[in-house]
Design a protein around this motif. Sequence first.
Motif, short mmCIF file in Angstrom:
data_model
loop_
_atom_site.label_atom_id
_atom_site.label_comp_id
_atom_site.label_asym_id
_atom_site.label_seq_id
_atom_site.Cartn_x
_atom_site.Cartn_y
_atom_site.Cartn_z
N TYR A 61 46.62 5.83 35.57
CA TYR A 61 47.45 5.52 36.87
C TYR A 61 47.25 4.20 37.29
O TYR A 61 47.96 3.45 37.78
CB TYR A 61 47.14 6.52 37.92
N ASN A 62 45.88 3.68 37.14
CA ASN A 62 45.53 2.41 37.65
C ASN A 62 46.36 1.34 36.59
O ASN A 62 46.92 0.36 37.25
CB ASN A 62 44.18 2.05 37.59
N SER A 74 42.48 10.12 33.72
CA SER A 74 43.85 10.19 34.56
C SER A 74 43.77 9.11 35.54
O SER A 74 44.69 8.26 35.55
CB SER A 74 43.95 11.37 35.14
N GLN A 75 42.83 8.79 36.09
CA GLN A 75 42.86 7.55 37.27
C GLN A 75 42.89 6.39 36.40
O GLN A 75 43.95 5.47 36.89
CB GLN A 75 41.63 7.68 37.91
N GLN A 76 42.30 6.13 35.47
CA GLN A 76 42.25 4.97 34.57
C GLN A 76 43.94 4.57 34.07
O GLN A 76 44.47 3.44 34.27
CB GLN A 76 41.52 4.82 33.47
N SER A 88 46.98 10.89 47.54
CA SER A 88 45.83 11.38 47.19
C SER A 88 45.97 12.75 46.78
O SER A 88 46.54 13.65 47.44
CB SER A 88 44.50 11.07 48.05
N ASP A 106 45.65 8.36 43.82
CA ASP A 106 44.45 8.41 43.95
C ASP A 106 43.53 9.85 43.77
O ASP A 106 44.18 10.96 44.53
CB ASP A 106 43.83 7.89 45.34
N LEU A 107 43.07 9.80 42.91
CA LEU A 107 42.08 11.20 42.41
C LEU A 107 40.78 11.11 42.91
O LEU A 107 40.18 10.15 42.86
CB LEU A 107 42.08 11.52 40.82
N ASN A 166 37.37 13.46 42.85
CA ASN A 166 37.08 14.33 41.90
C ASN A 166 35.71 15.00 42.67
O ASN A 166 34.68 14.36 42.91
CB ASN A 166 36.51 13.89 40.85
N SER A 206 50.92 5.19 47.97
CA SER A 206 49.88 5.91 47.16
C SER A 206 49.67 7.26 47.83
O SER A 206 49.74 7.38 49.05
CB SER A 206 48.53 5.32 47.13
N GLN A 250 48.42 14.30 33.58
CA GLN A 250 48.80 12.89 34.35
C GLN A 250 50.03 13.55 34.99
O GLN A 250 50.43 13.02 35.92
CB GLN A 250 48.87 12.04 33.31
#
Length: 213
Positions: free
Chosen positions: A61-62, A57-59, A33, A69-70, A72, A31, A204
């Motif tokens: 990727y997950n 966007s993090q959702q 970040s 890893d974003l 913010n 990963s 994304q």
Amino acid sequence: MMVRHKSKSFSLFALFVLLFFTLNTKAFSNSKSILILGDSLSAGYGMTIDQGWVALSQQYYNVNNQPVDLINASISGETTAGGLRRLPSLLEQHNIDWLLIELGGNDGLQGHPTSNIENNLNAIIDLAKQHDVQVALMQIRIPPNYGKRYRQAFEGLYPKIAEQQQVAYLPFFIEDIATQTHLMQNDGIHPNQQAQPMISEQMQQQLLDLLYN
């Protein structure tokens, strides 16, 4: 004596391995970040933070097992000067690979001198480089009612700085959305909740390209 010596040595070795993996999990992970240093456009103004494009966007990727890893660090009302003040502590707090700068809109709306904006953006980039962090600079645009001369000078800063600093340059992420009133809040400046998935979808792949290409 021999058995006790080996047992003690093994325990010390096991402790060392445990500590090594605990302190260096990032080194053994694929990963990467990216810290987003932005203003209300990335902070989810007018909605809960989980409804904003960064959280969406993090959702994504997950769910798709994308090693991203974003982080913010965006704040509504933030300026380039404020971002510069906050950056040192953010770099100490987070071990990041990339910094995405989404700042300047509030400077422009407040009519700050473009020379000050330029100096702040360059200082942010220089600080990130000193910490071996790669940088992406997003183009920011302001409404046309601020005057053609100021607007051109302001918007021209971003490609110029990106070229001079040799950092990644990203287009303004609400370029198309800003002209569609049904996707904007009543203030005409901030995208609404309906627009957030669209922004997320656009960002994304751009973020993946930054991190892994």
